[in-house]
Design a protein around this motif. Sequence first.
Motif, PDB file in Angstrom:
ATOM      1  N   LEU A   1      54.587  76.962  46.430  1.00  0.00           N
ATOM      2  CA  LEU A   1      54.086  78.313  46.223  1.00  0.00           C
ATOM      3  C   LEU A   1      53.999  78.590  44.727  1.00  0.00           C
ATOM      4  N   SER A   2      53.006  79.399  44.363  1.00  0.00           N
ATOM      5  CA  SER A   2      52.859  79.770  42.970  1.00  0.00           C
ATOM      6  C   SER A   2      52.656  81.273  42.860  1.00  0.00           C
ATOM      7  N   CYS A   3      53.206  81.856  41.819  1.00  0.00           N
ATOM      8  CA  CYS A   3      53.064  83.286  41.549  1.00  0.00           C
ATOM      9  C   CYS A   3      52.505  83.437  40.136  1.00  0.00           C
TER      10      CYS A   3
ATOM     11  N   THR B   1      53.720  81.867  35.047  1.00  0.00           N
ATOM     12  CA  THR B   1      53.756  81.527  36.463  1.00  0.00           C
ATOM     13  C   THR B   1      55.179  81.218  36.916  1.00  0.00           C
TER      14      THR B   1
ATOM     15  N   ASP C   1      56.890  79.146  40.211  1.00  0.00           N
ATOM     16  CA  ASP C   1      56.631  78.312  41.370  1.00  0.00           C
ATOM     17  C   ASP C   1      57.868  78.203  42.253  1.00  0.00           C
TER      18      ASP C   1
ATOM     19  N   VAL D   1      50.572  87.775  41.873  1.00  0.00           N
ATOM     20  CA  VAL D   1      49.705  87.242  42.915  1.00  0.00           C
ATOM     21  C   VAL D   1      50.240  85.890  43.365  1.00  0.00           C
ATOM     22  N   GLU D   2      50.608  85.824  44.638  1.00  0.00           N
ATOM     23  CA  GLU D   2      51.130  84.585  45.197  1.00  0.00           C
ATOM     24  C   GLU D   2      50.008  83.742  45.796  1.00  0.00           C
ATOM     25  N   SER D   3      50.241  82.443  45.814  1.00  0.00           N
ATOM     26  CA  SER D   3      49.302  81.513  46.453  1.00  0.00           C
ATOM     27  C   SER D   3      50.077  80.282  46.911  1.00  0.00           C
ATOM     28  N   GLY D   4      49.449  79.474  47.742  1.00  0.00           N
ATOM     29  CA  GLY D   4      50.041  78.206  48.135  1.00  0.00           C
ATOM     30  C   GLY D   4      50.649  78.163  49.514  1.00  0.00           C
TER      31      GLY D   4
ATOM     32  N   THR E   1      52.586  85.603  50.571  1.00  0.00           N
ATOM     33  CA  THR E   1      51.815  84.476  51.104  1.00  0.00           C
ATOM     34  C   THR E   1      52.585  83.917  52.302  1.00  0.00           C
TER      35      THR E   1
END
Length: 123
Positions: free
Chosen positions: A20-22, A76, A78, A5-8, A117
Amino acid sequence: QVQLVESGGGSVQAGGSLRLSCAASTNIDTYSMAWFRQAPEKEREGVAASARYGSIKYADSVKGRFTISRDNARNTLDLIMNSLEPEDTAMYYCAAVRNLHILTLAAGAFAYWGQGTQVTVSS
């Protein structure tokens, strides 16, 4: 099965930065990990990869600007992106494969992918 799940992602002006973070659903200490990106009407391209013993590989287009960082304790991965350019605009994906010997930016080598993302850089 590994869930990523990616975010950022977000929108920034040229010269700005994003992180970005995974997040992985399993321990990643036996996995090679990577970030890819895909712009509209372009092929998916590898951005940065992380494998065994801290080995890292970057695409020429991001060397000196992007940094990939993995935390095996937190599962994680990044991607710190500095000096962003409009050409960096794309959907960014996290990928994984259960083989620490693989250090590659070839998409076909990776078995698991996140949903992506979006990163948008305006001039």
